[in-house]
Design a protein around this motif. Structure first.
Motif, PDB file in Angstrom:
ATOM      1  N   LEU A  72       0.875  -1.165   0.000  1.00  0.00           N
ATOM      2  CA  LEU A  72       0.000   0.000   0.000  1.00  0.00           C
ATOM      3  C   LEU A  72       0.912   1.215   0.000  1.00  0.00           C
ATOM      4  O   LEU A  72       2.130   1.084   0.115  1.00  0.00           O
ATOM      5  CB  LEU A  72      -0.887   0.003   1.255  1.00  0.00           C
ATOM      6  CG  LEU A  72      -1.792  -1.206   1.439  1.00  0.00           C
ATOM      7  CD1 LEU A  72      -2.428  -1.178   2.815  1.00  0.00           C
ATOM      8  CD2 LEU A  72      -2.859  -1.241   0.353  1.00  0.00           C
ATOM      9  N   TYR A  73       0.321   2.386  -0.095  1.00  0.00           N
ATOM     10  CA  TYR A  73       1.133   3.596  -0.136  1.00  0.00           C
ATOM     11  C   TYR A  73       0.527   4.673   0.739  1.00  0.00           C
ATOM     12  O   TYR A  73      -0.685   4.811   0.818  1.00  0.00           O
ATOM     13  CB  TYR A  73       1.286   4.089  -1.587  1.00  0.00           C
ATOM     14  CG  TYR A  73       1.992   3.075  -2.435  1.00  0.00           C
ATOM     15  CD1 TYR A  73       3.373   3.061  -2.521  1.00  0.00           C
ATOM     16  CD2 TYR A  73       1.282   2.072  -3.090  1.00  0.00           C
ATOM     17  CE1 TYR A  73       4.031   2.101  -3.268  1.00  0.00           C
ATOM     18  CE2 TYR A  73       1.933   1.109  -3.831  1.00  0.00           C
ATOM     19  CZ  TYR A  73       3.306   1.120  -3.916  1.00  0.00           C
ATOM     20  OH  TYR A  73       3.957   0.161  -4.640  1.00  0.00           O
ATOM     21  N   SER A  74       1.391   5.432   1.380  1.00  0.00           N
ATOM     22  CA  SER A  74       0.971   6.569   2.174  1.00  0.00           C
ATOM     23  C   SER A  74       1.211   7.835   1.365  1.00  0.00           C
ATOM     24  O   SER A  74       2.368   8.157   1.043  1.00  0.00           O
ATOM     25  CB  SER A  74       1.783   6.635   3.483  1.00  0.00           C
ATOM     26  OG  SER A  74       1.572   7.871   4.112  1.00  0.00           O
ATOM     27  N   SER A  75       0.141   8.532   1.040  1.00  0.00           N
ATOM     28  CA  SER A  75       0.279   9.779   0.284  1.00  0.00           C
ATOM     29  C   SER A  75       0.955  10.852   1.121  1.00  0.00           C
ATOM     30  O   SER A  75       1.771  11.627   0.611  1.00  0.00           O
ATOM     31  CB  SER A  75      -1.093  10.281  -0.167  1.00  0.00           C
ATOM     32  OG  SER A  75      -1.663   9.347  -1.055  1.00  0.00           O
ATOM     33  N   THR A  76       0.620  10.909   2.401  1.00  0.00           N
ATOM     34  CA  THR A  76       1.199  11.954   3.239  1.00  0.00           C
ATOM     35  C   THR A  76       2.683  11.721   3.485  1.00  0.00           C
ATOM     36  O   THR A  76       3.459  12.668   3.544  1.00  0.00           O
ATOM     37  CB  THR A  76       0.458  12.052   4.584  1.00  0.00           C
ATOM     38  OG1 THR A  76       0.495  10.789   5.242  1.00  0.00           O
ATOM     39  CG2 THR A  76      -0.977  12.502   4.371  1.00  0.00           C
ATOM     40  N   GLU A  77       3.078  10.475   3.621  1.00  0.00           N
ATOM     41  CA  GLU A  77       4.493  10.148   3.831  1.00  0.00           C
ATOM     42  C   GLU A  77       5.233   9.923   2.516  1.00  0.00           C
ATOM     43  O   GLU A  77       6.453   9.867   2.486  1.00  0.00           O
ATOM     44  CB  GLU A  77       4.621   8.885   4.689  1.00  0.00           C
ATOM     45  CG  GLU A  77       4.073   9.017   6.086  1.00  0.00           C
ATOM     46  CD  GLU A  77       4.963   9.853   6.970  1.00  0.00           C
ATOM     47  OE1 GLU A  77       6.190   9.886   6.766  1.00  0.00           O
ATOM     48  OE2 GLU A  77       4.408  10.501   7.883  1.00  0.00           O
ATOM     49  N   LYS A  79       5.483   7.201   0.897  1.00  0.00           N
ATOM     50  CA  LYS A  79       6.254   5.968   1.046  1.00  0.00           C
ATOM     51  C   LYS A  79       5.314   4.773   0.986  1.00  0.00           C
ATOM     52  O   LYS A  79       4.104   4.896   1.162  1.00  0.00           O
ATOM     53  CB  LYS A  79       6.983   5.945   2.392  1.00  0.00           C
ATOM     54  CG  LYS A  79       8.148   6.883   2.493  1.00  0.00           C
ATOM     55  CD  LYS A  79       8.894   6.640   3.776  1.00  0.00           C
ATOM     56  CE  LYS A  79      10.177   7.436   3.794  1.00  0.00           C
ATOM     57  NZ  LYS A  79      10.966   7.124   4.988  1.00  0.00           N
ATOM     58  N   LYS A  80       5.926   3.640   0.773  1.00  0.00           N
ATOM     59  CA  LYS A  80       5.194   2.385   0.770  1.00  0.00           C
ATOM     60  C   LYS A  80       4.844   1.981   2.195  1.00  0.00           C
ATOM     61  O   LYS A  80       5.573   2.275   3.137  1.00  0.00           O
ATOM     62  CB  LYS A  80       6.058   1.287   0.126  1.00  0.00           C
ATOM     63  CG  LYS A  80       5.350  -0.047  -0.045  1.00  0.00           C
ATOM     64  CD  LYS A  80       6.265  -1.095  -0.645  1.00  0.00           C
ATOM     65  CE  LYS A  80       6.390  -0.865  -2.132  1.00  0.00           C
ATOM     66  NZ  LYS A  80       7.038  -1.964  -2.834  1.00  0.00           N
ATOM     67  N   LEU A  81       3.708   1.316   2.328  1.00  0.00           N
ATOM     68  CA  LEU A  81       3.298   0.642   3.557  1.00  0.00           C
ATOM     69  C   LEU A  81       3.041  -0.816   3.173  1.00  0.00           C
ATOM     70  O   LEU A  81       2.719  -1.100   2.023  1.00  0.00           O
ATOM     71  CB  LEU A  81       1.990   1.215   4.101  1.00  0.00           C
ATOM     72  CG  LEU A  81       1.989   2.629   4.610  1.00  0.00           C
ATOM     73  CD1 LEU A  81       0.552   3.114   4.792  1.00  0.00           C
ATOM     74  CD2 LEU A  81       2.720   2.684   5.942  1.00  0.00           C
ATOM     75  N   ARG A 116       7.404   2.773   5.056  1.00  0.00           N
ATOM     76  CA  ARG A 116       7.127   3.554   6.267  1.00  0.00           C
ATOM     77  C   ARG A 116       6.775   2.648   7.427  1.00  0.00           C
ATOM     78  O   ARG A 116       7.064   2.932   8.573  1.00  0.00           O
ATOM     79  CB  ARG A 116       5.977   4.529   5.974  1.00  0.00           C
ATOM     80  CG  ARG A 116       5.368   5.218   7.173  1.00  0.00           C
ATOM     81  CD  ARG A 116       6.334   6.236   7.766  1.00  0.00           C
ATOM     82  NE  ARG A 116       5.692   7.017   8.817  1.00  0.00           N
ATOM     83  CZ  ARG A 116       5.825   6.750  10.121  1.00  0.00           C
ATOM     84  NH1 ARG A 116       6.519   5.737  10.531  1.00  0.00           N
ATOM     85  NH2 ARG A 116       5.233   7.525  11.006  1.00  0.00           N
ATOM     86  N   TYR A 146      -0.147  -2.119  14.192  1.00  0.00           N
ATOM     87  CA  TYR A 146       0.758  -1.519  13.234  1.00  0.00           C
ATOM     88  C   TYR A 146       2.146  -1.435  13.843  1.00  0.00           C
ATOM     89  O   TYR A 146       2.321  -1.480  15.046  1.00  0.00           O
ATOM     90  CB  TYR A 146       0.280  -0.127  12.795  1.00  0.00           C
ATOM     91  CG  TYR A 146       0.155   0.852  13.944  1.00  0.00           C
ATOM     92  CD1 TYR A 146      -0.992   0.914  14.702  1.00  0.00           C
ATOM     93  CD2 TYR A 146       1.217   1.698  14.286  1.00  0.00           C
ATOM     94  CE1 TYR A 146      -1.115   1.795  15.775  1.00  0.00           C
ATOM     95  CE2 TYR A 146       1.103   2.572  15.354  1.00  0.00           C
ATOM     96  CZ  TYR A 146      -0.057   2.615  16.088  1.00  0.00           C
ATOM     97  OH  TYR A 146      -0.159   3.475  17.139  1.00  0.00           O
ATOM     98  N   PHE A 148       5.427   0.959  12.971  1.00  0.00           N
ATOM     99  CA  PHE A 148       6.119   1.957  12.184  1.00  0.00           C
ATOM    100  C   PHE A 148       7.576   2.094  12.584  1.00  0.00           C
ATOM    101  O   PHE A 148       8.279   2.970  12.115  1.00  0.00           O
ATOM    102  CB  PHE A 148       5.422   3.321  12.307  1.00  0.00           C
ATOM    103  CG  PHE A 148       4.087   3.371  11.620  1.00  0.00           C
ATOM    104  CD1 PHE A 148       3.967   2.996  10.296  1.00  0.00           C
ATOM    105  CD2 PHE A 148       2.961   3.792  12.282  1.00  0.00           C
ATOM    106  CE1 PHE A 148       2.749   3.052   9.637  1.00  0.00           C
ATOM    107  CE2 PHE A 148       1.733   3.860  11.641  1.00  0.00           C
ATOM    108  CZ  PHE A 148       1.625   3.479  10.315  1.00  0.00           C
TER     109      PHE A 148
END
Length: 150
Positions: A72-77, A79-81, A116, A146, A148
């Motif tokens: 998945l991807y974090s738009s705010t970071e 980066k990939k999740l 991330r 989670y 991180f």
């Protein structure tokens, strides 16, 4: 001896078998035909990351556990999740540290990919899984875990 490695096309039928055990655990009706199609597409398109735990002491390839992660991807970071969606170990192989090894290898994949973090969720009644995840550094937020801090 248990080794952990990424699944390959040649592992398909054994992965499907353990995948169906996993689905059965969650009360899903067995469907080998769809499972073969689903898993073969994940391997072919490389849109998930499947790790398998193999019992090397057996004369034939014996997959005793697996995980499947989805990117998945974090738009705010920006980066990939990773979503650790599936984790299963056969009953006779539980309490031998295999789930821990699989999770550690998934963390390594996440780190190597520059992600991330890594997260997962489980049923609120699955106390064994919740204990494993907590012991492996995942932080609980309701029923979503989670991590991180890779």
């Amino acid at each position: 001896m248990i080794t952990i490695r990424r699944a390959e096309k040649t592992d398909l039928l054994q992965i499907v078998e353990i995948f169906e055990h996993y689905r059965n655990f969650y009360k899903c009706e067995r469907n080998n035909e769809l499972a073969v199609e689903f898993i073969s597409k994940r391997i072919e398109f490389e849109d998930s990351f499947i790790l398998i735990a193999v019992d090397e002491s057996k004369p034939l390839l014996t997959i005793v556990g697996f995980t499947q992660m989805y990117p998945l991807y974090s738009s705010t970071e920006m980066k990939k999740l990773w979503l650790l969606n599936d984790l299963f170990v056969l009953k006779d192989y539980r309490k031998k540290g295999i789930a821990k090894k699989l999770i550690e290898n998934n963390k390594q994949v996440a780190q190597t990919s520059g992600a991330r973090g890594l997260f997962l969720e489980t049923e609120s009644t699955n106390e064994v899984a919740k204990n494993i995840y907590s012991n492996e550094g995942f932080i609980k937020n309701k029923n979503i875990f989670y991590n991180f801090d890779l």
